[in-house]
Design a protein around this motif. Structure first.
Motif, PDB file in Angstrom:
ATOM      1  N   ASN A 283       0.858  -1.133   0.320  1.00 29.28           N
ATOM      2  CA  ASN A 283       0.396  -0.086  -0.356  1.00 29.28           C
ATOM      3  C   ASN A 283       1.016   0.949   0.197  1.00 29.28           C
ATOM      4  O   ASN A 283       2.000   1.211   0.591  1.00 29.28           O
ATOM      5  CB  ASN A 283      -0.803   0.174   1.285  1.00 29.28           C
ATOM      6  N   ALA A 284       0.533   2.242  -0.817  1.00 29.39           N
ATOM      7  CA  ALA A 284       1.477   3.142  -0.533  1.00 29.39           C
ATOM      8  C   ALA A 284       0.327   4.864  -0.766  1.00 29.39           C
ATOM      9  O   ALA A 284       0.892   5.358  -1.700  1.00 29.39           O
ATOM     10  CB  ALA A 284       2.081   3.248  -1.692  1.00 29.39           C
ATOM     11  N   GLY A 285      -0.759   4.337  -0.421  1.00 33.82           N
ATOM     12  CA  GLY A 285      -1.922   5.643  -0.015  1.00 33.82           C
ATOM     13  C   GLY A 285      -3.294   5.152  -1.371  1.00 33.82           C
ATOM     14  O   GLY A 285      -3.439   4.306  -2.112  1.00 33.82           O
ATOM     15  N   VAL A 299      -2.983   2.969  -3.848  1.00 34.25           N
ATOM     16  CA  VAL A 299      -1.822   3.203  -5.099  1.00 34.25           C
ATOM     17  C   VAL A 299      -0.460   2.274  -4.083  1.00 34.25           C
ATOM     18  O   VAL A 299      -0.842   1.360  -3.129  1.00 34.25           O
ATOM     19  CB  VAL A 299      -1.276   4.384  -4.761  1.00 34.25           C
TER      20      VAL A 299
ATOM     21  N   LYS B 137       5.596   6.203   5.517  1.00 33.31           N
ATOM     22  CA  LYS B 137       5.918   5.069   5.541  1.00 33.31           C
ATOM     23  C   LYS B 137       5.607   4.311   4.530  1.00 33.31           C
ATOM     24  O   LYS B 137       6.031   4.115   3.711  1.00 33.31           O
ATOM     25  CB  LYS B 137       4.872   5.165   6.945  1.00 33.31           C
ATOM     26  N   THR B 138       4.087   4.714   4.056  1.00 31.52           N
ATOM     27  CA  THR B 138       4.039   4.132   2.561  1.00 31.52           C
ATOM     28  C   THR B 138       4.643   4.804   1.299  1.00 31.52           C
ATOM     29  O   THR B 138       4.357   3.699   0.085  1.00 31.52           O
ATOM     30  CB  THR B 138       2.396   4.116   1.800  1.00 31.52           C
ATOM     31  N   LEU B 139       5.505   5.236   1.022  1.00 30.30           N
ATOM     32  CA  LEU B 139       5.770   6.372   0.126  1.00 30.30           C
ATOM     33  C   LEU B 139       7.741   6.054   0.280  1.00 30.30           C
ATOM     34  O   LEU B 139       8.752   6.371  -0.508  1.00 30.30           O
ATOM     35  CB  LEU B 139       6.025   8.042   0.300  1.00 30.30           C
ATOM     36  N   MET B 142       9.876   5.061  -3.221  1.00 26.48           N
ATOM     37  CA  MET B 142       9.105   5.429  -4.084  1.00 26.48           C
ATOM     38  C   MET B 142      10.114   5.827  -4.721  1.00 26.48           C
ATOM     39  O   MET B 142      11.034   7.346  -4.278  1.00 26.48           O
ATOM     40  CB  MET B 142       7.581   6.115  -3.525  1.00 26.48           C
ATOM     41  N   ILE B 150       2.444  12.152  -5.480  1.00 27.31           N
ATOM     42  CA  ILE B 150       1.357  11.392  -4.861  1.00 27.31           C
ATOM     43  C   ILE B 150       0.721  12.436  -3.187  1.00 27.31           C
ATOM     44  O   ILE B 150       0.007  12.367  -2.827  1.00 27.31           O
ATOM     45  CB  ILE B 150       1.815   9.677  -4.258  1.00 27.31           C
ATOM     46  N   GLU B 154      -2.252  13.617  -2.321  1.00 33.55           N
ATOM     47  CA  GLU B 154      -2.832  13.656  -1.033  1.00 33.55           C
ATOM     48  C   GLU B 154      -3.430  14.654  -0.048  1.00 33.55           C
ATOM     49  O   GLU B 154      -3.596  14.814   0.763  1.00 33.55           O
ATOM     50  CB  GLU B 154      -1.678  13.004  -0.279  1.00 33.55           C
TER      51      GLU B 154
END
Lengths: 624, 624
Positions: A283-285, A299, B137-139, B142, B150, B154
């Motif tokens: 998961n990345a958003g 994402v 965390k989710t980025l 990337m 993103i 967001e």
């Protein structure tokens, strides 16, 4: 309270002579076809001459949001894009969300009709009432994310909304998509139509408000709608957090998630590799379409090996099937990478993945050899080979050249009996449902006016067990004709025409859909419908679309399924042993044509039926 | 007319405890150091303890635009980012443009000081006066373009400006960059510092106007400035259309464009493969930094083979050298792809390309073998191998692990005499000038406080033949000491501190620079300077930076050049036979230290010199 005549505007852009024309939306068109898919079919049938070359200047590309788009009705930033499909030769229609649809409304338009063919690559820049043609020579060849960013920079406005094509569309690959933001008009090769017109992109920005006839009534109707959304047991609790991948898990549990080009047992094993479990690690958003409180877009970020660092909006359920299930690829990061590559190159992720899966089966069977694949070990599960072929397809290189136009055309070129392994209807590759275990869904694939399309008449009764209008047995053929008609009509009428996100129908609002759509329509446009009249609009659109296909030469014989689904039972799992026999298909088709009031022999609408839907002129065109 | 006391604001963000503090900018700091590079050096020297771990919580990362940024002075959207460099252990400072620098001003800040280390990955969101810490965390993992998109989604604001790191920075690769939009704080591993702090990105949006003390005076000073720009024979006629790649052609004609890790003849053959000729076939638009009427950034699109469809802003001249000249790669599309990959992963394109070129020479010489390269034929010119290694470097995989921290550290690990093929000064890889044919430029590489840095004291007299302050012979060593001091001071004072685009100094305004900077400064801040006082600010900053390095243990012995440049003459071409002998370097260094008033033996500033620059406190710190 009706406050006055409903008006609308159509923008025509002719690429041949770079001319622009605004037209008033005829009131009768608005009333009879609502918008979106309705306008698309109406203008397609009326304006694209019979037997036109889908990649020639006579084809038209119709972008149509709906009357709900741009209002405060949630989840209504949708549009139908319609043209003759170069892939199927039938109606090519795809729906997309994001922000582009409402931006077109804010710019003042209920539909945009793109005509002709530009000599040089261009993009079109629509700002409120103004339209400019700008050179896209330097953008030609560019991937879709960069294309959008470069155009935003060039126009010095980061809030411009853009629909564009990638290399696949430019190269008129017949399974090319149109990409707007990270959403896609994925299927039926509409990206190739855009490419054939030398149209790289459409950029839109608008500042108009969408007029509302009766704000109090809208408030009421909207309240009913949002309550149904909140009452749904799945929409917010599950769908908002997991998105469409939750359907992977569900279909695996039902034994109808196709694997290895429909050779598998209808379940991905283990589903943790590609299902919702993946959310925990990748998961990345999330993303929201305009005005959507749900935000189903998840994402994801690839974490391992050569794919590490690749992000994608998605992969949606369908893409987990096409690049995962169908190809047997077990590496979620490869599926993420393939989803992104397909979006960047501007490919339909379903058709491209299923076409590669088709080639994998041929390779496994020895019909394709290493000589054909340029040395690639194109076996099920080989993600490196999948990625290589997908890239080649964008430029018609090597094996990619053979597969670029989808499985049907590839099978015609390959011969050697390969057609029976090509999983398509009317040339459109099958989406992620093994309809041997969901027969109304299968009948919809066979009869939908766009080919094997899960978006036309989704059988949520079979897939989600929703007992509306009644409970059904997914393994039974009988009774599915009328059900499929109803599914197609309600979907078209309450989601694709107004326009509205299809997930809402399936998950939340089907029970109130026709009544609520009538209320929303009256509140916004002032045009009154009964719930039955709303449903009739869906029927009208389905009939006119069918009339288009009949005119293009389609008959009952084309309403069929891939041979495998009619001859080979699902070999294992929960739905083991089930298939749709030729007899069952015949039965369902007979029922369906009868329910539709069509000629059972030819599958054509009859004059009487067309007349009853205020479409007698179509009967004249078809010489009925 | 002086309208009142100049004020400014510093924002401190502590990542350890997620605290935020605003401070008034001390007037004396503003006056003595102007801004940008000046503030960076001042806060670095004053606040980062001696011998701190550059990747530890004690290091600070100072983002500082200048007083001209955000005003209507053109080409002033620049910032200096300063920290102790993990690559060199010396001052780490890089400048970048785009829109981020002015946005920081619009948010109200003259500098942003990032301190400490966050436990979890975060990004910082600065909106006008408000600062928020948000989970990244989710980025984490990337790439940089997606990260920015993103975050914009967001925050639901497409006009947010973002500086971020990619996987290279996260993995604390010592040649990692910070990326803002498509611009980079490229060199000295500042991306690794950001990564060590668990800081994925800084997002900024502001609505304040930058205060101007005297608008009429600004109008006058701006007029002088823009006239100088218009009068330049190269700025608009050539640079605006061709960008930095025109320097490739120029240096090839001079015989000082390094090829094959400085083994070549100082010219790319044929230059049509990577020079400005490429513009005709690969041009895909251009970009402007905020408030820049020139727009030197040229966007390019790869057209052939596996690289087709890859776009990049650039490759700039330096990148054409590092991924083209230095590696001997002849395929412009590979250079475009490598530039994009480096930007996406967050790598310094110079250091990464030169480090790979270093490994190529070792492979050609048999010092590295196929076993070391994991089977790659890492010869000069092999673009596929270059791309593979570049990708590996982001994750310290395979040979990439050996090269990830630059050529000097790689040479230490490899041993076998490899250090003499590592083209660096103080650990920073050489930029695109074969200084064997431009000796003041070489002296600058040897003495710059950041290592081999073309941005510190650009010898435009040698490179572009501009006779300011006088005409020079590029092959002569004598007289280059004072010249190099002047080049370093004027560059720091008139571009890096105020802040201003460096290209303008070289190409248009050097003749008027100190006078005009004084006028612009007075107009904006109300603080009066004579032209000599402006130059003194540059000297002050260079002295305090040197004091930082001395405190960290650097001495005269570190002011040197790679052995090859001092022992092997350029083997052919226009500059054939030239090199900087050890004697010449000694002569130039002696001259330089004398001109600077530094200790000729140690290379340290003296107390007297520091005192004369109002920096006696630094002499105390150094126990002079």
């Amino acid at each position: 309270m009706y406050k006055g005549g409903y008006t609308g505007k159509i923008l025509r852009i002719n690429l041949t002579d770079h001319s622009v024309k605004e037209e008033a939306l005829p009131f009768q068109t608005a009333k009879d076809f609502i918008g979106g898919a309705g306008f698309g079919i109406k203008y397609l049938f009326d304006e694209v001459p019979a037997n036109s070359d889908a990649l020639g200047p006579d084809n038209k590309l119709i972008f149509a949001p709906g009357p709900l788009s741009g209002t405060n009705v949630p989840c209504a930033s949708r549009m139908a894009v319609t043209a003759k499909s170069p892939l199927t030769g039938a109606v090519g229609m795809g729906l997309s969300g994001g922000h582009f649809p409402v931006e077109l409304k804010f710019a003042g338009y209920d539909a945009l009709i793109v005509e002709g063919r530009s000599k040089e690559p261009v993009y079109v820049w629509i700002k409120d009432g103004e339209v400019k043609f700008r050179s896209a020579k330097t953008l030609w060849g560019m991937k879709t994310t960069d294309t959008q960013q470069i155009i935003k920079n060039e126009l010095n406005d980061q809030n411009v909304r853009i629909a564009c094509i990638g290399p696949a569309g430019e190269n008129q690959i017949k399974i090319a998509s149109i990409i707007n933001e990270w959403r896609a008009v994925g299927r039926k090769g509409l990206g190739a139509v855009m490419g054939s017109k030398n149209l790289k992109a459409i950029a839109v920005r608008g500042g108009e408000k969408v007029k509302v006839n009766d704000k109090d009534k809208l408030k009421e109707a909207r309240k009913v709608f949002t309550k149904a959304m909140k009452d749904s047991p799945v929409l917010y609790p599950a769908f908002a957090n997991l998105g469409t991948p939750m359907v992977v898990d569900h279909l695996c549990h039902m034994g109808i998630f196709p694997t290895k080009n429909f050779l598998g047992t209808g379940a991905y094993d283990p589903i943790e590799q590609i299902g919702t479990a993946v959310q925990a690690t990748r998961n990345a958003g999330k993303e929201h379409c305009y005005g959507c409180p749900v935000g189903c877009s998840q994402v994801k970020l690839a974490k391992t090996g050569e794919y590490a660092g690749i992000m994608t909006e998605g992969p949606e359920f369908e893409t987990m099937y096409s690049f995962g299930g169908a190809t047997g690829v077990e590496n979620i990061d490869a599926i993420i990478a393939a989803d992104r590559l397909a979006d960047e190159m501007g490919f339909d992720t379903i058709s491209s993945g299923v076409s590669i899966a088709f080639a994998m089966e041929l390779y496994e069977k020895g019909i394709l050899t290493k000589e054909d694949t340029g040395g690639l070990e194109l076996r099920f599960g080989n993600d490196t080979a999948m990625m290589a072929v997908l890239r080649q397809m964008s430029y018609r290189e090597g094996l990619g050249g053979l597969l670029a136009d989808g499985a049907k055309i590839a099978a015609e070129k390959i011969g050697k009996g390969s057609e029976k392994f090509a999983m398509h209807v009317k040339g459109l590759e099958l989406p992620a449902y093994d309809v041997r275990g969901a027969k109304s869904h299968g009948l919809n694939f066979a009869t939908s006016f766009t080919g094997a399309d899960h978006c036309r008449g989704y059988a949520f009764q079979e897939i989600f067990g929703i007992p509306v209008p009644k409970e059904v047995d997914r393994f039974t053929a009988e009774g599915k004709g009328a059900l499929t008609k109803w599914n197609q009509d309600i979907r078209t009428a309450t989601t694709d025409a107004p326009t509205m996100c299809g997930f809402l129908l399936d998950m939340a609002v089907v029970g109130i859909a026709t009544r609520n759509t009538a209320d929303l329509m009256e509140a916004i446009t002032g045009i009154s419908y009964t719930p039955d009249e709303i449903l009739s609009v869906g029927e009208r659109i389905n009939n006119l679309a069918r009339a288009f296909n009949v005119r293009e030469g389609f008959t009952r014989a084309d309403d069929t399924l891939p041979e495998r689904l009619m001859t080979e039972p699902i070999p294992g799992g929960v739905s083991k042993g089930h298939f749709i026999s030729r007899e069952e298909l015949k039965l369902m088709l007979d029922e369906y044509y009868i329910a539709r009031g069509w000629d059972v022999k030819t599958g054509s609408p009859t004059r009487a039926t067309l007349k009853s839907l205020n479409l007698e002129y179509a009967a004249d065109v078809l010489n009925l």
